[in-house]
Design a protein around this motif. Structure first.
Motif, PDB file in Angstrom:
ATOM      1  N   PRO A 177       0.831  -1.207   0.000  1.00 52.65           N
ATOM      2  CA  PRO A 177       0.000   0.000   0.000  1.00 52.65           C
ATOM      3  C   PRO A 177       0.862   1.252   0.000  1.00 52.65           C
ATOM      4  CG  PRO A 177      -0.026  -1.050   2.165  1.00 52.65           C
ATOM      5  CD  PRO A 177       0.663  -1.998   1.232  1.00 52.65           C
ATOM      6  N   PRO A 178       0.343   2.356  -0.561  1.00 50.46           N
ATOM      7  CA  PRO A 178       1.122   3.605  -0.565  1.00 50.46           C
ATOM      8  C   PRO A 178       1.568   4.000   0.832  1.00 50.46           C
ATOM      9  CG  PRO A 178      -0.803   3.815  -1.978  1.00 50.46           C
ATOM     10  CD  PRO A 178      -0.951   2.510  -1.245  1.00 50.46           C
ATOM     11  N   ALA A 179       2.786   4.510   0.921  1.00 50.36           N
ATOM     12  CA  ALA A 179       3.351   4.873   2.222  1.00 50.36           C
ATOM     13  C   ALA A 179       2.681   6.100   2.820  1.00 50.36           C
ATOM     14  CB  ALA A 179       4.855   5.110   2.087  1.00 50.36           C
ATOM     15  N   SER A 180       2.083   6.932   1.976  1.00 48.19           N
ATOM     16  CA  SER A 180       1.377   8.121   2.448  1.00 48.19           C
ATOM     17  C   SER A 180       0.344   8.513   1.409  1.00 48.19           C
ATOM     18  CB  SER A 180       2.346   9.277   2.698  1.00 48.19           C
ATOM     19  OG  SER A 180       2.764   9.851   1.467  1.00 48.19           O
ATOM     20  N   GLU A 181      -0.485   9.482   1.766  1.00 50.22           N
ATOM     21  CA  GLU A 181      -1.485   9.974   0.818  1.00 50.22           C
ATOM     22  C   GLU A 181      -0.892  10.952  -0.185  1.00 50.22           C
ATOM     23  OE1 GLU A 181      -4.833  11.550   2.887  1.00 50.22           O
ATOM     24  OE2 GLU A 181      -5.357   9.647   3.834  1.00 50.22           O
ATOM     25  N   ARG A 182       0.306  11.406   0.070  1.00 52.16           N
ATOM     26  CA  ARG A 182       0.951  12.337  -0.850  1.00 52.16           C
ATOM     27  C   ARG A 182       1.264  11.628  -2.160  1.00 52.16           C
ATOM     28  NH1 ARG A 182       7.094  14.785  -0.569  1.00 52.16           N
ATOM     29  NH2 ARG A 182       6.940  16.100  -2.430  1.00 52.16           N
ATOM     30  N   ARG A 183       1.011  12.314  -3.268  1.00 48.72           N
ATOM     31  CA  ARG A 183       1.361  11.793  -4.584  1.00 48.72           C
ATOM     32  C   ARG A 183       2.335  12.780  -5.229  1.00 48.72           C
ATOM     33  NH1 ARG A 183      -0.546   8.228  -2.381  1.00 48.72           N
ATOM     34  NH2 ARG A 183      -2.283   6.858  -2.978  1.00 48.72           N
ATOM     35  N   PHE A 184       3.612  12.439  -5.150  1.00 47.56           N
ATOM     36  CA  PHE A 184       4.626  13.343  -5.698  1.00 47.56           C
ATOM     37  C   PHE A 184       4.422  13.576  -7.190  1.00 47.56           C
ATOM     38  CE2 PHE A 184       6.451   9.298  -6.834  1.00 47.56           C
ATOM     39  CZ  PHE A 184       7.210   9.546  -7.961  1.00 47.56           C
ATOM     40  N   GLU A 185       3.745  12.631  -7.859  1.00 48.02           N
ATOM     41  CA  GLU A 185       3.491  12.773  -9.285  1.00 48.02           C
ATOM     42  C   GLU A 185       2.750  14.063  -9.607  1.00 48.02           C
ATOM     43  OE1 GLU A 185       2.887   8.211  -8.519  1.00 48.02           O
ATOM     44  OE2 GLU A 185       2.729  10.091  -7.393  1.00 48.02           O
ATOM     45  N   ARG A 186       1.903  14.533  -8.682  1.00 45.88           N
ATOM     46  CA  ARG A 186       1.099  15.737  -8.931  1.00 45.88           C
ATOM     47  C   ARG A 186       1.933  17.011  -8.888  1.00 45.88           C
ATOM     48  NH1 ARG A 186      -1.281  11.376  -8.866  1.00 45.88           N
ATOM     49  NH2 ARG A 186      -3.435  11.031  -8.167  1.00 45.88           N
ATOM     50  N   GLU A 187       3.165  16.888  -8.421  1.00 43.96           N
ATOM     51  CA  GLU A 187       4.003  18.075  -8.219  1.00 43.96           C
ATOM     52  C   GLU A 187       4.941  18.343  -9.383  1.00 43.96           C
ATOM     53  OE1 GLU A 187       5.703  18.077  -4.252  1.00 43.96           O
ATOM     54  OE2 GLU A 187       4.143  16.663  -3.617  1.00 43.96           O
ATOM     55  N   VAL A 188       4.769  17.585 -10.472  1.00 42.27           N
ATOM     56  CA  VAL A 188       5.642  17.764 -11.633  1.00 42.27           C
ATOM     57  C   VAL A 188       4.812  17.803 -12.908  1.00 42.27           C
ATOM     58  CG1 VAL A 188       7.477  16.508 -10.451  1.00 42.27           C
ATOM     59  CG2 VAL A 188       6.025  15.311 -12.081  1.00 42.27           C
ATOM     60  N   ALA A 189       5.428  18.231 -13.985  1.00 42.69           N
ATOM     61  CA  ALA A 189       4.825  18.199 -15.317  1.00 42.69           C
ATOM     62  C   ALA A 189       5.924  17.914 -16.325  1.00 42.69           C
ATOM     63  CB  ALA A 189       4.142  19.521 -15.634  1.00 42.69           C
ATOM     64  N   LEU A 190       5.558  17.261 -17.425  1.00 44.99           N
ATOM     65  CA  LEU A 190       6.491  17.022 -18.532  1.00 44.99           C
ATOM     66  C   LEU A 190       6.276  18.133 -19.537  1.00 44.99           C
ATOM     67  CD1 LEU A 190       5.981  13.150 -18.901  1.00 44.99           C
ATOM     68  CD2 LEU A 190       7.485  14.406 -17.331  1.00 44.99           C
ATOM     69  N   THR A 191       7.262  19.020 -19.641  1.00 46.57           N
ATOM     70  CA  THR A 191       7.061  20.267 -20.387  1.00 46.57           C
ATOM     71  C   THR A 191       7.815  20.347 -21.702  1.00 46.57           C
ATOM     72  OG1 THR A 191       8.877  21.312 -19.152  1.00 46.57           O
ATOM     73  CG2 THR A 191       6.636  21.555 -18.260  1.00 46.57           C
ATOM     74  N   GLY A 192       8.821  19.521 -21.902  1.00 43.62           N
ATOM     75  CA  GLY A 192       9.622  19.611 -23.115  1.00 43.62           C
ATOM     76  C   GLY A 192       9.938  18.254 -23.697  1.00 43.62           C
ATOM     77  N   LEU A 193      10.047  18.198 -25.022  1.00 43.30           N
ATOM     78  CA  LEU A 193      10.254  16.936 -25.724  1.00 43.30           C
ATOM     79  C   LEU A 193      11.168  17.170 -26.914  1.00 43.30           C
ATOM     80  CD1 LEU A 193       9.298  13.945 -25.867  1.00 43.30           C
ATOM     81  CD2 LEU A 193       7.464  14.716 -27.374  1.00 43.30           C
ATOM     82  N   GLY A 194      12.161  16.320 -27.056  1.00 48.18           N
ATOM     83  CA  GLY A 194      13.073  16.444 -28.189  1.00 48.18           C
ATOM     84  C   GLY A 194      13.551  15.096 -28.671  1.00 48.18           C
ATOM     85  N   MET A 195      13.824  15.010 -29.958  1.00 44.28           N
ATOM     86  CA  MET A 195      14.359  13.781 -30.545  1.00 44.28           C
ATOM     87  C   MET A 195      15.396  14.154 -31.594  1.00 44.28           C
ATOM     88  SD  MET A 195      12.402  10.774 -32.733  1.00 44.28           S
ATOM     89  CE  MET A 195      11.476  10.099 -31.355  1.00 44.28           C
TER      90      MET A 195
END
Length: 543
Positions: free
Chosen positions: A148-166
């Motif tokens: 089970p999750p260690a806490s209710e915090r979801r660090f995923e919500r604190e970031v965004a994918l803003t740039g993409l390059g190939m």
């Protein structure tokens, strides 16, 4: 002449036991459990010392692959690689060769007995049919319950994918890997509306330690080329899949250690192989140590064989033939035909799939991904930077990173590609979304069976039901219920080693897929790894 293992004190008793015709394995004096010879402590009771003990010669084949590819000069194909479960050492499996006059005699359930092949100071355990009746091995279906999750915090919500390059992608481009990485990196930075001076974190996979055209050189090479002076950096291979480097970047940003992290994955396998053939770079020599000593002496050089033996167990257990694998390969090529960056774009049919030369059963040429040169870069930013991203930001809904089984090619789960079940279950434990919410799936397809394993692990169908789910291929096509790898995956677009799937997921969620765009795509799942370990991400539009 086979390549031979190094006779270090911890493993020499295994490799020399055949001198008197007796197989020996490490055994724990405390709990009396046998262990694979790679182990020096007891995984059951954690005793620190193991001693070698005699073990009976009988076993049963739980997986096999008939290898048709010439990997080593001293081993002429076809030859059979097997994984054998030993009767007197439950839970211990040995990767070896089946000594048989006709490779077609290889099968799951074949009763075997140990023999030894003597070369110099090494006695390699090999197996021959014992003549006893076929019988099932002890492989059981893995059942995974995520922690089970260690806490209710979801660090995923604190970031965004803003740039993409190939960078440019192709076969044998002849460019330095650093130049490919810099091309992709600068494109991603610009795509995020940033300057290089804004980048305060750097994360690479697999770092600088993996040879064979699998890296640009890691953090040292990239930092020397870009001069970013990051406040945080990361590079390594022991991560949950190639996109584990992105998860590490997310954690760094969510902790406040940095604000914009450049994540890079570069391969130049095609050019490196070309250089090897021309004698411009050399190979290693001498005795083999580490994990490869348990496979390389038996000609199990490629992951095609390591995964092929597992695929044979799956086929045996669920009564599945190669058609489902062929449908996955044909679908990948159909996607690549719509992708201008794909290496191979000409359509193939199921007949073409069956007609292609075999590599390592059950895999033929079209079951295997395409080595290439190229680099992909992604910018992970703090969540509040999303509004400033010129091309829109993609959100991370959840990550799947948990290990729930043995970290091994042959000792743990043996019904699916190793280490897909744990991260898949973990992914869904961190979100209210379900598999039915996914609009497009980007699933690792180093081999077709990898992709099949992820389909089942992620719950798009039940265990053993992939053949019915894939059907005639309509279900996984661009207009189907679950569009799968619409860019062509690694099977046709090229082995960008995990990051190509992340690039396509972000492209799809931005609505920038062109002819291959999945209409209205808002949720994408990305699964990477190709073996041990693996990982997955659930991505959404900026809703």
């Amino acid at each position: 002449m086979r390549p031979l293992p190094a006779l270090v004190p911890q493993t020499a008793p295994f490799w020399t036991a055949g001198a008197d015709g007796i197989l020996r394995l490490p055994r724990c004096a405390a709990c009396e459990a046998f262990a694979h010879p790679s182990q020096t402590t007891c995984g059951r009771c954690h005793a620190l010392e193991l001693t070698y003990a005699d073990v009976g010669p009988a076993g049963v084949v739980v997986g096999f692959s008939v290898n048709h590819q010439q990997w080593l000069p001293g081993m002429v194909p076809p030859y059979v690689v097997v994984v054998v479960e030993l009767d007197d050492a439950p839970g211990v499996r040995l990767t070896s060769n089946l000594v048989v006059d006709d490779p077609a005699r290889a099968r799951v359930g074949l009763a075997v007995t140990v023999d030894f092949e003597h070369q110099r100071d090494v006695w390699l355990p090999v197996f021959r049919p014992s003549g006893e009746p076929d019988r099932p091995g002890l492989v059981t279906e893995a059942r995974v319950t995520p922690r089970p999750p260690a806490s209710e915090r979801r660090f995923e919500r604190e970031v965004a994918l803003t740039g993409l390059g190939m960078s440019a992608v192709g076969r044998r481009l002849g460019r330095s890997p650093v130049s490919l990485a810099v091309e992709a990196s600068l494109a991603a930075i610009a795509d995020a509306g940033l300057e290089p001076s804004d980048i305060d974190g750097l994360s690479t996979y697999p770092g600088s330690g993996l040879p064979g055209g699998m890296s640009e050189g890691g953090v040292p090479a990239l930092e020397e080329a870009l001069r970013l002076r990051p406040t945080w950096f990361n590079g390594g291979i022991d991560l949950p899949g190639q996109t584990g480097s992105v998860v590490a970047a997310m954690l760094a940003v969510a902790s406040g250690l940095c604000r914009h992290v450049l994540c890079v994955r570069t391969v130049w396998e095609a050019t490196h192989t070309d250089y090897q053939r021309r004698g411009l770079v050399g190979g290693g020599g001498g005795r083999i140590g580490g994990d490869m000593q348990w496979r390389l002496p038996y000609g199990a050089v490629s992951a095609a064989t390591w995964i092929g033996v597992v695929a044979s167990q799956y086929q045996h257990r669920f009564g599945v033939d190669r058609e489902v694998l062929g449908r996955i390969a044909v679908n990948a090529r159909a996607g690549a035909a719509r992708n201008p960056h794909a290496v191979y774009r000409d359509p193939i049919t199921l007949d073409d799939y069956y007609a292609a030369r075999m590599i390592s059963s059950p895999f033929g040429l079209f079951d295997c991904d395409v080595p290439c040169d190229g680099s992909v870069a992604v910018i992970v930013s703090a969540a509040d930077a999303a509004a400033d991203a010129p091309h829109g930001a993609v959100r991370v809904e959840s990550v799947g990173t948990q290990i729930n089984e043995r970290v091994s090619w042959d000792q743990g789960t043996f019904t699916h590609e190793p280490l897909v079940l744990g991260p898949a279950a973990h992914l869904w434990s961190r979100t209210d979304l379900t598999p039915s919410d996914v609009d497009v799936a980007l699933l690792y397809d180093g081999f077709t069976f990898n992709c099949l394993s992820w389909l089942e692990a992620l719950g798009f169908c039940g265990v053993g039901e992939a053949a019915d789910f894939v059907g005639d291929g309509t279900m996984i096509g661009l207009g189907g219920k679950l569009p799968l790898n619409p860019h062509g995956g690694q099977l046709s677009a090229g082995r960008l080693h995990g990051y190509g799937f992340l690039h396509e997921a972000i492209t799809q969620l931005r609505g920038a897929g062109g002819e291959r765009q999945v209409p209205g795509a808002e949720v994408a799942v990305v699964a990477t790894g190709g073996g041990a370990p693996g990982g997955c991400l659930l991505l959404t539009t900026d809703r």
